[in-house]
Design a protein around this motif. Structure first.
Motif, mmCIF file in Angstrom:
data_model
loop_
_atom_site.group_PDB
_atom_site.id
_atom_site.type_symbol
_atom_site.label_atom_id
_atom_site.label_comp_id
_atom_site.label_asym_id
_atom_site.label_seq_id
_atom_site.Cartn_x
_atom_site.Cartn_y
_atom_site.Cartn_z
ATOM 1 N N ALA A 142 15.303 -13.837 8.994
ATOM 2 C CA ALA A 142 16.042 -13.802 7.735
ATOM 3 C C ALA A 142 17.532 -13.600 7.991
ATOM 4 O O ALA A 142 17.933 -12.825 8.862
ATOM 5 C CB ALA A 142 15.505 -12.678 6.852
ATOM 6 N N GLN A 143 18.336 -14.307 7.230
ATOM 7 C CA GLN A 143 19.785 -14.152 7.304
ATOM 8 C C GLN A 143 20.313 -13.243 6.187
ATOM 9 O O GLN A 143 21.408 -12.693 6.303
ATOM 10 C CB GLN A 143 20.463 -15.516 7.192
ATOM 11 C CG GLN A 143 20.062 -16.502 8.275
ATOM 12 C CD GLN A 143 20.583 -16.110 9.639
ATOM 13 O OE1 GLN A 143 21.754 -15.759 9.787
ATOM 14 N NE2 GLN A 143 19.732 -16.158 10.639
ATOM 15 N N THR A 144 19.532 -13.096 5.122
ATOM 16 C CA THR A 144 19.933 -12.266 3.983
ATOM 17 C C THR A 144 18.704 -11.543 3.446
ATOM 18 O O THR A 144 17.563 -11.883 3.777
ATOM 19 C CB THR A 144 20.525 -13.124 2.846
ATOM 20 O OG1 THR A 144 19.491 -13.959 2.298
ATOM 21 C CG2 THR A 144 21.672 -13.994 3.349
ATOM 22 N N LEU A 145 18.923 -10.572 2.591
ATOM 23 C CA LEU A 145 17.812 -9.889 1.939
ATOM 24 C C LEU A 145 17.005 -10.857 1.082
ATOM 25 O O LEU A 145 15.775 -10.762 1.016
ATOM 26 C CB LEU A 145 18.337 -8.732 1.088
ATOM 27 C CG LEU A 145 18.713 -7.460 1.843
ATOM 28 C CD1 LEU A 145 19.471 -6.505 0.924
ATOM 29 C CD2 LEU A 145 17.478 -6.781 2.407
ATOM 30 N N ASP A 146 17.675 -11.792 0.442
ATOM 31 C CA ASP A 146 16.955 -12.774 -0.360
ATOM 32 C C ASP A 146 15.997 -13.578 0.510
ATOM 33 O O ASP A 146 14.908 -13.957 0.067
ATOM 34 C CB ASP A 146 17.930 -13.709 -1.074
ATOM 35 C CG ASP A 146 18.592 -13.049 -2.277
ATOM 36 O OD1 ASP A 146 18.051 -12.026 -2.769
ATOM 37 O OD2 ASP A 146 19.642 -13.541 -2.727
ATOM 38 N N ASP A 147 16.401 -13.855 1.748
ATOM 39 C CA ASP A 147 15.503 -14.542 2.676
ATOM 40 C C ASP A 147 14.245 -13.716 2.935
ATOM 41 O O ASP A 147 13.129 -14.247 2.998
ATOM 42 C CB ASP A 147 16.201 -14.793 4.013
ATOM 43 C CG ASP A 147 17.319 -15.815 3.924
ATOM 44 O OD1 ASP A 147 17.444 -16.481 2.884
ATOM 45 O OD2 ASP A 147 18.076 -15.939 4.902
#
Length: 308
Positions: A142-147
């Motif tokens: 994951a690159q972001t929390l949304d990921d």
């Protein structure tokens, strides 16, 4: 089980073992259609394209510590028959010596999986597994929390645990939002330095780790480094002292004593006010459900610093 896949061009980021993941942001895979538990076939989208799972997988092999933790979080733990050598959480995860970085197709196939999930396509393992008619989901770190939220939902759907996956994502999001809300806006006045190892490798705000700190409004001194090195610059002791961070976080054993004992670091505000904090190496580099534990550690350090 038949696998249908539509391939798309994709540049995979490099996953750095036990620390963090560099590389450019990825197009996070997302579920293509909603299904209730046991409602198959199900089509989801991973890093290479569409994958159709004809039946609920009952023998899953995970070659990524973060994905292993997500699988157990979304209720698929009993379906996991093998994991990579670094997937030692949760404790009930099966113990093996499978490698997630240099995977061996024959070793994976010995577990007779009906689904393999992994973050890296080392040695074109996805193609090799599919030649053996073994379905694969390639989900880069994951690159972001949304990921992370999206991977929870996707793995929930792909394993027949759709509701559990959605609930896990919502629960993690709410927990992190609550931690950040409790801190408020005062943390924006504080600066920090995150140290990965004793060689003074750090993280910028563009990394997953840096984004977690950014939720609190903290200022990252590594963003001012002469060379940000793809998000993981190696800083000099002189640079850190000059930047004078209010908080220092270290993610390796003995890091607190190491930092406090360095020449000239006794002039750094974080050292003077005893705001040098060790954070768990796993929760700060495995971007699954335990990222909330990392956020809690950061929040506690902020509260301690504001109490000075």
């Amino acid at each position: 089980m038949r696998v249908a896949r539509s391939l798309t061009a994709f540049s995979l980021p490099l996953l750095i073992a036990l620390t963090a993941c560099g590389g450019s942001p990825s197009d996070e895979p997302a579920a293509e259609q909603s299904s209730a538990a046991g409602d198959f076939p199900v089509t989801v989208t991973d890093a290479r394209g569409e994958v159709t799972l004809e039946a609920m997988p009952e023998r899953i092999v995970s070659l990524s510590p973060s994905l292993t933790e997500i699988l157990f979080e979304v209720g698929a733990g009993e379906q996991v028959v093998a994991v990579d050598e670094y997937s030692y959480y949760p404790p009930e995860a099966p113990t093996t010596d499978l490698s997630g970085f240099t995977p061996n197709v024959e070793a994976v196939a010995e577990y007779e999986p009906d689904l393999v999930v992994l973050s890296e396509d080392g040695g074109d393992i996805t193609e090799q597994l599919e030649k053996l008619a073994i379905p694969v989901l390639l989900l880069p770190a994951a690159q972001t929390l949304d990921d992370t939220y999206a991977q929870m939902e996707l793995l929930g759907e792909a394993t027949g645990n759709t509701e559990e996956g959605a609930a896990a994502a919502d629960g993690l999001r709410e927990r992190i939002d609550g931690i950040v809300a409790d801190i408020g806006d005062d943390a924006a006045e504080l600066s920090y330095y995150h140290e990965i190892d004793a060689q003074l490798y750090s993280v910028t705000s563009d990394t997953f780790i840096g984004q977690v700190y950014g939720l609190f409004g903290l200022t990252n001194i590594a963003d001012q480094a002469p060379d940000t090195a793809g998000g993981y610059p190696q800083l000099s002791a002189e640079f850190v002292v000059e930047q004078d961070p209010d908080l220092i976080f270290v993610s390796y054993p003995g890091g607190v004593e190491d930092v406090r004992g360095r020449p000239a670091f006794d002039s750094v505000t974080a050292v003077q006010e005893q705001n040098v904090v060790e954070v768990d190496a796993d929760t700060s580099s495995r971007w699954g459900p335990r990222v909330a534990d990392f956020a809690e550690d950061v929040a506690e350090a902020i509260e301690a610093a504001r109490a000075e």
